[in-house]
Design an enzyme around this catalytic site. Structure first.
Site, mmCIF file in Angstrom:
data_model
loop_
_atom_site.group_PDB
_atom_site.id
_atom_site.type_symbol
_atom_site.label_atom_id
_atom_site.label_comp_id
_atom_site.label_asym_id
_atom_site.label_seq_id
_atom_site.Cartn_x
_atom_site.Cartn_y
_atom_site.Cartn_z
ATOM 1 C CE LYS A 65 12.090 -2.592 -5.125
ATOM 2 N NZ LYS A 65 12.966 -3.649 -5.664
ATOM 3 N NE ARG A 117 4.867 1.245 -1.286
ATOM 4 C CZ ARG A 117 5.498 1.092 -0.146
ATOM 5 N NH1 ARG A 117 6.742 1.499 -0.041
ATOM 6 N NH2 ARG A 117 4.921 0.550 0.898
ATOM 7 C CB CYS A 149 -0.868 0.007 1.247
ATOM 8 S SG CYS A 149 -1.806 -1.497 1.479
ATOM 9 C CG HIS A 160 22.607 -36.609 -2.894
ATOM 10 N ND1 HIS A 160 23.118 -37.821 -2.483
ATOM 11 C CD2 HIS A 160 23.669 -35.787 -3.053
ATOM 12 C CE1 HIS A 160 24.447 -37.732 -2.382
ATOM 13 N NE2 HIS A 160 24.808 -36.499 -2.722
ATOM 14 C CE LYS A 219 15.640 -10.877 -9.238
ATOM 15 N NZ LYS A 219 16.004 -10.354 -7.985
ATOM 16 C CD GLU A 240 11.568 -11.252 -8.357
ATOM 17 O OE1 GLU A 240 10.786 -10.808 -7.522
ATOM 18 O OE2 GLU A 240 12.806 -11.060 -8.299
ATOM 19 C CD1 TRP A 290 -0.307 -5.936 -3.474
ATOM 20 C CD2 TRP A 290 -0.120 -6.789 -1.415
ATOM 21 N NE1 TRP A 290 0.250 -7.180 -3.580
ATOM 22 C CE2 TRP A 290 0.385 -7.728 -2.340
ATOM 23 C CE3 TRP A 290 -0.101 -7.110 -0.063
ATOM 24 C CZ2 TRP A 290 0.889 -8.956 -1.958
ATOM 25 C CZ3 TRP A 290 0.400 -8.334 0.324
ATOM 26 C CH2 TRP A 290 0.895 -9.243 -0.620
ATOM 27 C CD GLU A 328 18.840 -12.445 -6.792
ATOM 28 O OE1 GLU A 328 18.242 -13.012 -5.862
ATOM 29 O OE2 GLU A 328 18.409 -11.395 -7.312
ATOM 30 C CG ASN A 337 0.280 2.200 3.670
ATOM 31 O OD1 ASN A 337 -0.760 2.219 3.028
ATOM 32 N ND2 ASN A 337 1.407 2.748 3.252
ATOM 33 N N GLY A 338 -0.777 -1.131 6.583
ATOM 34 C CA GLY A 338 -0.519 -1.970 7.763
ATOM 35 C C GLY A 338 -1.749 -2.749 8.169
HETATM 36 O O1 M6R Z 1 13.222 -4.648 0.749
HETATM 37 P P1 M6R Z 1 13.855 -5.981 1.048
HETATM 38 O O2 M6R Z 1 15.230 -6.096 0.503
HETATM 39 O O3 M6R Z 1 13.791 -6.314 2.518
HETATM 40 O O4 M6R Z 1 12.945 -7.026 0.301
HETATM 41 C C1 M6R Z 1 13.187 -8.398 0.430
HETATM 42 C C2 M6R Z 1 12.460 -9.203 -0.628
HETATM 43 O O5 M6R Z 1 11.072 -8.994 -0.536
HETATM 44 C C3 M6R Z 1 12.911 -8.832 -2.044
HETATM 45 O O6 M6R Z 1 14.283 -8.981 -2.201
HETATM 46 C C4 M6R Z 1 12.178 -9.702 -3.088
HETATM 47 O O7 M6R Z 1 12.574 -11.024 -2.962
HETATM 48 C C5 M6R Z 1 12.435 -9.190 -4.506
HETATM 49 N N1 M6R Z 1 11.222 -9.166 -5.240
HETATM 50 C C6 M6R Z 1 13.378 -10.030 -5.288
HETATM 51 O O8 M6R Z 1 13.609 -9.531 -6.555
#
Ligand code: M6R
Length: 610
Positions: A605, A27, A2, A506, A487, A490, A74, A483, A100-101
């Site tokens: 985000k 976000r 949000c 294994h 990437k 997602e 959101w 990683e 928010n929250g």
């Molecule tokens: O803001 P942060 O680095 O704490 O966020 C952590 C994860 O939510 C963030 O890295 C997420 O995995 C990304 N979408 C990855 O690209």
């Protein structure tokens, strides 16, 4: 997640608020809304979907006003729908609230409001409870009513309220969710995040927990829980509005991939003295403390967690201290062994990830020293840490983290080197050479981006149509494999899976079939022979192998269908280079598939809920 924008001043509140909300679109959200104060009444318009839908709904309607609030939602309580979108209002639409929250006791409060005031709730949200509460307490003074409402609320929230009968005033409260006030000339602002306001103001107040802020066109007053004025230093934002724009790139993600040399140079050079040693400005951790730590936890989520995996390798290898890396949502529930000899390192781009923040608090309550690696200055993680190593990546807008990751890695190298030097586990020559090698990385990335982006794009065009992809590697390469896999999945929604290469046999090797796509990282000199064997194992099952290797490693080519060469560098710092083709590959695959790259489905985000 949000987003909140509030405005009061001489300008067009609707235009400014909608513009600010657009800056927060990255976000992630599922609906948007706005409430303006117009001639003694509140006009509330909200719509499910993007901000464009909200603008279409408003159309040419007269929304002239100088005060209002807006929100991107959101969904947490209640489905994404127009009725559940913010702002929410009280029974007679004289109070509007964005939030928010989460209000943890909203069910209890809802029942109390129904029993005592016969309130007829319209939505399924916890936020409507806040609006109704403020409504029942309102007797002409919005600030009074907000204080009374907050006394009854439990949870984590940032709220911003506006009242029809208390004109030209916004009242906002922060408890465990980000909130800032922007300071303009004859106009002032409220927002959950800096990018929303960059076009209008550079001077802001960072609002702290349990503070209330009263905003009028000519004043911004911060009050504590007892309603006493709080003096706050003005924070000057160094980002400019352009850094939050695409500047000709098709997507923020691509722009941010290309910004990595700059972010890394900034992150490194801000921490180097003229004599090439690491400067620890603003870090209070002493040599004695560093010598006495007997354990380190690195805790984070998602990509930041993957940066932590690299951190473990380098800290253990260089500084010889045991390091455990954990995902924040697990750490806090497993009663970890933390005491005053523990260093707890939190990594977070946003500095607002609730799981990471909660883990940090858990470690702090047990006596750990808290060091954080954070991108957003003044964020919650930064403020609650003993020391902060900032990543100077600039604003990261794309949901898929790229430049935050590599700058986090840079911080991990500097932390590892400094600790190792203080503990006497490396020589001055090693230290100097390592720093010299780090200094070469930005140019090596620039070279790679210039010379090889085209070939990675071509490869993505050839392979984008796969249903599943495996990423494998050994040692540090396995950390990068995780990683690369995240990437890809997602932003392209391809089912990708990462595994330490030695683990394949294994179980997972059962999934290898002719043409299964396997991306192999083969950058560690001392593990080179081992990874070649793993490649041969899967090659024998007919897999299609794309390898990432250092310049000069020719034999891997013979076993791979395609090989992407990265500039040569020492083993420890290859993640800074080897991740670049994986970021580009994910980007171009997603582009080829027509995915919403900067705002992938179901993702936000900053994840400020548990
Ligand atoms: O803001 P942060 O680095 O704490 O966020 C952590 C994860 O939510 C963030 O890295 C997420 O995995 C990304 N979408 C990855 O690209």
């Amino acid at each position: 997640m949000c987003g909140i924008v509030g405005y009061v001043g001489h300008g067009d509140a609707k235009e400014i608020i909608i513009d600010g909300l657009k800056k927060l679109e990255y976000r992630g959200y599922d609906s948007a809304g706005i409430a303006i104060q117009q001639r003694g009444q509140l006009k509330i318009r909200k719509q499910v979907g993007g901000i464009a839908n909200l603008e279409e709904l408003i159309g040419t309607e007269d929304m002239t006003a100088n005060c209002g609030v807006g929100h991107t939602r959101w969904a947490t309580h209640g489905a994404p729908s127009t009725i559940n979108a913010h702002p929410h209002s009280n029974q007679d639409n004289t109070i509007a609230v964005v939030h928010n929250g989460i209000i943890e006791n909203y069910v209890e409060l809802k029942n109390w409001l129904i029993e005592n005031y016969d309130i007829d709730f319209k939505s399924e949200t916890d936020t409507e409870v806040v609006a109704q509460l403020i409504g029942v307490f309102f007797e002409g003074d919005l600030l009074d009513a907000v204080y009374k409402a907050v006394e009854k609320m439990r949870g984590a929230y940032a709220i911003c309220a506006v009242a029809a009968d208390d004109p030209n005033k916004l009242v906002a409260v922060r408890k465990d969710a980000p909130l800032i006030a922007g300071l303009g000339k004859d106009e002032n602002f409220i927002a959950s995040d800096i990018p929303a306001l960059l076009k209008y103001v550079k001077e802001i107040y960072l609002i702290e927990n349990n503070e209330t802020v009263v905003v009028t066109p000519d004043s911004v007053q911060i009050l504590d829980e007892q309603r006493r004025p709080v003096k706050r230093d003005v924070f000057h934002v160094s980002w400019d509005a352009d850094s939050a724009e695409k500047e000709g790139y098709d997507h923020f993600m691509l722009k941010e991939i290309f910004e990595q040399p700059k972010g890394l140079t900034e992150t490194l050079m801000r921490r180097l003295n003229d004599d090439g040693t690491i400067n620890l400005d603003g870090i209070s951790m002493t040599k004695e403390e560093i010598e006495n730590f007997n354990k380190i936890y690195i805790v984070a989520c998602g990509t930041a967690y993957h940066a932590g995996l690299v951190g473990k390798y380098v800290i253990e290898r260089l500084a010889r201290v045991p390091v455990e890396v954990d995902v924040a949502s697990e750490f806090r529930y497993r009663n970890p062994f933390v005491d005053d000899k523990t260093l707890f390192i939190a990594i977070s781009q946003s500095g607002e990830t609730l799981d990471t923040l909660a883990a940090l608090r858990e470690a702090k309550s047990k006596g750990a020293r808290i060091l954080s690696v954070v991108n957003v200055v003044g964020s919650s993680v930064a403020r609650e840490s003993d020391d902060v190593f900032y990543t100077w990546a600039g604003p990261e807008i794309a949901v898929a983290s790229t430049k935050a990751y590599t700058t986090q890695l840079m911080c991990m190298y500097l932390i590892a080197l400094h600790m190792a030097y203080e503990r006497g586990t490396i020589t001055k020559e090693f230290y100097d050479q390592f720093i010299a090698d780090l200094k070469e990385i930005p140019d090596k990335i620039s070279y790679f981006l210039k010379a090889k982006t085209g070939s990675v794009e071509k490869l993505a065009k050839k392979l984008y149509n796969r249903d599943q992809v495996f990423f494998i590697g050994r040692g540090l390469d396995s950390a990068v494999a995780y990683e690369g896999s995240l990437k890809l999945k997602e932003i392209s929604y391809i089912n990708s899976f990462a595994i330490a290469a030695g683990e394949l046999k294994h179980g997972t090797i059962a999934l290898m079939e002719p043409e299964t796509l396997v991306v192999t990282l083969a950058t560690q000199d001392f593990l080179y022979e081992k990874i070649l064997s793993n490649i041969q194992e899967i090659k024998a099952r007919g897999a299609h192998i794309v390898s990432v290797a250092k310049d000069g490693k020719e034999d891997v080519k013979a076993h791979s269908n395609e090989t992407i060469y990265i500039p040569y560098c020492r083993d420890e710092i290859t993640p800074l280079l080897s991740v670049i083709p994986l970021q580009l590959f994910a980007y171009y695959v997603a582009k080829e598939k027509g995915c919403n790259i900067d705002k992938p489905k179901n993702l936000a985000k900053a994840v400020t809920v548990e």
